[in-house]
Design a protein around this motif. Structure first.
Motif, short mmCIF file in Angstrom:
data_model
loop_
_atom_site.label_atom_id
_atom_site.label_comp_id
_atom_site.label_asym_id
_atom_site.label_seq_id
_atom_site.Cartn_x
_atom_site.Cartn_y
_atom_site.Cartn_z
N ASP A 56 -1.89 0.64 11.33
CA ASP A 56 -1.06 0.38 12.43
C ASP A 56 0.17 -0.56 11.96
O ASP A 56 1.63 -0.07 12.90
CB ASP A 56 -1.75 0.14 13.56
CG ASP A 56 -2.49 0.28 14.07
OD1 ASP A 56 -3.03 1.47 13.92
OD2 ASP A 56 -3.18 -0.06 15.37
N ALA A 57 0.43 -1.15 11.42
CA ALA A 57 1.41 -1.56 10.42
C ALA A 57 2.20 -0.93 9.38
O ALA A 57 3.31 -1.35 8.93
CB ALA A 57 1.45 -3.18 9.99
N GLY A 58 2.04 -0.15 8.66
CA GLY A 58 2.36 0.78 7.87
C GLY A 58 1.86 0.99 6.55
O GLY A 58 1.94 1.32 5.75
N TYR A 59 1.02 -0.01 6.65
CA TYR A 59 0.42 -0.66 5.09
C TYR A 59 -0.48 0.55 4.49
O TYR A 59 -1.04 1.24 6.00
CB TYR A 59 -0.39 -1.78 5.07
CG TYR A 59 0.10 -3.12 5.05
CD1 TYR A 59 0.76 -3.28 3.77
CD2 TYR A 59 0.59 -3.43 6.42
CE1 TYR A 59 1.58 -4.47 3.90
CE2 TYR A 59 1.33 -4.10 6.78
CZ TYR A 59 1.43 -5.37 5.59
OH TYR A 59 3.00 -6.43 5.34
N LEU A 60 -0.79 1.53 3.83
CA LEU A 60 -1.24 2.41 3.19
C LEU A 60 -2.29 1.67 2.06
O LEU A 60 -2.35 1.62 1.40
CB LEU A 60 -0.15 3.13 2.30
CG LEU A 60 -1.36 4.38 1.69
CD1 LEU A 60 -1.75 6.03 2.46
CD2 LEU A 60 -0.18 5.23 1.09
N PHE A 61 -4.01 2.26 2.30
CA PHE A 61 -4.91 2.38 1.95
C PHE A 61 -5.29 3.41 0.82
O PHE A 61 -5.19 4.73 1.63
CB PHE A 61 -6.38 2.18 3.26
CG PHE A 61 -5.93 1.12 3.64
CD1 PHE A 61 -6.55 -0.70 3.01
CD2 PHE A 61 -5.63 0.51 4.34
CE1 PHE A 61 -7.11 -1.76 3.50
CE2 PHE A 61 -5.76 -0.59 6.04
CZ PHE A 61 -6.27 -1.68 4.78
N ILE A 62 -5.63 2.95 -0.43
CA ILE A 62 -5.44 3.91 -1.18
C ILE A 62 -7.37 3.57 -2.21
O ILE A 62 -7.62 2.25 -1.76
CB ILE A 62 -4.39 3.97 -2.69
CG1 ILE A 62 -4.68 2.14 -3.04
CG2 ILE A 62 -3.37 3.61 -2.04
CD1 ILE A 62 -3.76 1.94 -3.73
N PRO A 63 -7.66 4.31 -2.64
CA PRO A 63 -9.23 4.39 -3.33
C PRO A 63 -9.18 2.63 -4.05
O PRO A 63 -8.52 2.61 -4.81
CB PRO A 63 -9.37 5.09 -4.19
CG PRO A 63 -8.51 6.16 -3.30
CD PRO A 63 -7.51 5.53 -3.19
N ASP A 64 -10.16 1.85 -4.14
CA ASP A 64 -10.33 0.80 -4.79
C ASP A 64 -9.90 1.01 -6.31
O ASP A 64 -10.17 2.06 -6.89
CB ASP A 64 -11.50 0.61 -5.08
CG ASP A 64 -11.96 -0.93 -5.29
OD1 ASP A 64 -11.24 -1.74 -6.25
OD2 ASP A 64 -13.29 -0.99 -4.99
#
Length: 125
Positions: free
Chosen positions: A115-123
């Motif tokens: 929600d704060a704009g951080y993007l999750f990518i694969p390990d």
């Protein structure tokens, strides 16, 4: 900023010494303060000489190498998690930062960061 959620569960430990490090597999962080030996390691590999440990931690890795001139990386992440009521344990390497959160707060942490704009990518390896 991109983050990777590491797959394994981690434990935060206090050990008698660091004699276990030479045979410790997987990802780990070690610190010695002159009074205490602390170790963060994969829960599956908690050493026998552990005085005490707390299991049930998950880790987010800040993806990529961070330049030492960058300011506020951990502050930004920790502020988001503080506002979501998530406790953290932070460790850093030469290249990047890691934030550990309790497994039971993982979904709350991940949602707050997204929600704060951080993007999750694969390990990342």
């Amino acid at each position: 900023m991109k983050l990777a959620l590491l797959e394994n569960l981690f434990s935060v430990c206090q050990t008698e010494d660091f004699s276990c490090l030479s045979s410790l597999p997987g990802l780990f962080f070690a610190a010695y303060t002159g009074r205490e030996y602390s170790l963060v390691c994969e829960t599956a590999h908690v050493p026998a000489k552990t005085l005490r440990h707390q299991d049930g931690w998950r880790a987010f890795q800040v993806a990529g190498q961070l330049d030492f001139s960058l300011v506020g990386v951990l502050a930004g992440l920790s502020a988001v998690l503080k506002n979501a009521g998530v406790s953290i344990f932070a460790v850093s390497t030469y290249d990047t930062d890691y934030l550990l959160v309790r497994d039971f707060q993982l979904k709350t942490a991940q949602t707050a960061l997204e929600d704060a704009g951080y993007l999750f990518i694969p390990d990342v390896p």
